[in-house]
Design an enzyme around this catalytic site. Sequence first.
Site, short mmCIF file in Angstrom:
data_model
loop_
_atom_site.label_atom_id
_atom_site.label_comp_id
_atom_site.label_asym_id
_atom_site.label_seq_id
_atom_site.Cartn_x
_atom_site.Cartn_y
_atom_site.Cartn_z
N GLU A 1 41.37 45.33 107.72
CA GLU A 1 40.84 46.48 107.00
C GLU A 1 40.01 47.45 107.84
O GLU A 1 39.99 48.64 107.55
CB GLU A 1 39.99 45.99 105.82
CG GLU A 1 40.77 45.24 104.76
CD GLU A 1 41.79 46.13 104.07
OE1 GLU A 1 41.45 47.24 103.67
OE2 GLU A 1 42.96 45.70 103.98
N SER B 1 74.69 30.81 85.09
CA SER B 1 75.74 31.70 84.57
C SER B 1 75.22 32.79 83.65
O SER B 1 75.97 33.70 83.28
CB SER B 1 76.80 30.87 83.83
OG SER B 1 77.51 30.05 84.75
#
Length: 738
Positions: free
Chosen positions: A86, A338
Amino acid sequence: MKTFLKISAVFACTVAALVLSAGAWYFAVTANVRLESDKFQPAQKSAEVFDGDGNEIAEVDLFSEHRSVTIGEVPEHVRQAFISAEDRNFYKHKGLDYKGMVRATLKNLKAHSFKQGASTISQQLVKNTQLSGEKTLRRKMKEIRLTRQLEKKYTKDEILEMYLNTIYFGHTCYGIAEAADFYFEKEVKDLSLAEGAMLAAVIRSPNNYSPFVDKTACLRVRNNVLEAMLSLNKITQKEYESAKAQPLPQQGKTCVSSDNYIDAVCDELQSLPLFSPYKLRGAVRIYTYMDRRMQEFAEQLSTTADRSGKSLILCDNKSGGVCAWFTTEGNLRRQPGSAIKPLAVYGPAIEENLISPCTPVCDEPISFGDYTPGNYNDHYYGWVSARQALAQSLNIPAVRILNELGTEKSVRYLKKMGLPVTEQDKNLSLALGGMTEGFTLPELSGAYMSLANNGTFSFARFIRKIESEDGETLYTREKENVRAFSSDTATLVNEMLERAVKDGTAKKLKDLPFEVCAKTGTCGKDNGNTDAWTLAYTSAHTVGVWMGNADNTLTDVTGGGLPCHYANLLLSELYKKGAPAPFDKDRTLVTKTLDKTSYISEHILRLASPAQPKGTTIEEKFRASNCPLEMSTIYLRPAARAELSVQNTTVIIHLCQTEYYAFEIKRTNNGIARTIFSGNSDGIFYDKDLKRSEKYLYSVRPYYTDDAGNRVYGEEISLPLVCIPKQTKSPPADWWHR
């Protein structure tokens, strides 16, 4: 020279005037700005939650009770992870990175917006705790003034300590103490290098980089932090390699409460554009889509056959709202099996005009390079329609179609429906739901809603509106309304999935007295299943059921079994006072009459000829842009072949295409012609006991009888002239003695 000096003087005065004006404006804007130390602790926030009818159902604390640590309790490698990620010059500057601010200003001017802020850790602390979330130049000036005050009042270690105790890590975690406990179940002092780097990475975008949201993204940004630490000589190459090899945390500390719906509301709140963990102050009212009757029914729904955990969802198709949600395992991301086929294969293939519901597909074992899919129980049906293949959930046809469609196109459609797909999932096993992570039940249900909504997708959401405690509207849900499929494609897929209910894998729903579409899915191994799904929908609602276990313990549940049964119970309860309306049918669909013979024998879609008998045709629906064009000639004008042979006094006529046509056979003898046969034949006609020394001429004419009872004749076939020879006397048996 004098001119140059005059210009320089004017320029200098102009710059000085601008600087003085800017300075005066800065001091005017920030004159009354004062640092408020009490804001360095997150405010406790609560919310009243209301159901779809506006009745209050809960009052909840939005965020956990805050815990703090001293800077001495934070390991050095964890501190350096945040500083490297940072603000690498944190201990060198006095709160502001002027070079970075200039770079950010130039980029913002170029982009005509505030895209970058060049924020130091000190600036972030101020911005998160002291200011509103607006992106304006005034707010930036206040941020600068407050940051300078912060740096004068506190030491660097004190600033870093406050920053680590207030930064938001996602999942309602404020401060590093809560984050360490939530993600790793550890005290801050026990965090490893890899764990500290992950936390430093997550804060950039908790809703995107959490390991429980997107593991791939989280791993990437964590490793970026480690690379930054290595480049700054904060860690050694050996430490870097070791930390990079560490796995991400597993979501083992997911608390599944009985208030599933409320938990989901809180989770969704954090993903809204409105939400800022530092700016949402005071109480709010959250209005949801909950149907209290159906929520209570879902929570109490169980059977003596339950053999695994489960999740149930009920969505309103029109609003896209979740009416009921219950889970025993948490909102897990699982392989869809499926259940993905209509969304990843059949819908896209129809939309791309690759197939229609009646398109013949070969269901036989096949390999695609190193990939060899198989059907359930290794049972194969030969040539089947796409409709039958989807209804019966056959694997080979789905993979064949995806192979023709291409995985890139398939993935584009899935993304339109909010279904994330990783790069490693872009392969043919996608047709069968074989994925790295898969989808959540709300995600999959939202995608199925697009089929019920004529191809228009919107996410399944829990929150419809948020108000402040004084009644101001803070947020109103607006449906995304993304066009996933055309309306005609959606209608065709719906009819295919109605077939899955009538005689396919979702037949446990067939006795419901209204139109319903459904698809099932099962994932498993030879010794058991891990996931079982049923997604069912009417014109008004979508129901999703998943069964399995969070720890992947195997079960014998299949998608067409208990999940389908639960979907039946939910829909029966939902519509016990009245059935939903039938599905809308797209009016641009075209019905075509096809030749059954071409379809069955050659597996080709050909139009029937105009007068073709109905018994030889089938009717099918097509998108107007994907109708068959070729016409069958079998019944356009009958055409056949015939061959003749003679044995003694018998003429034998061999006929072809007797499966299509009847035949009229004429014989001419001594100038007299007469019809000796008319009708269907097995392929051979015998004309026996003909006279010797006579000449016979035959003709054959194919025909069929149309639906009006009229014969439609083909061209007459003339066969060669036949002359039956005289019978010769046989020589005596002892002719050689004579």
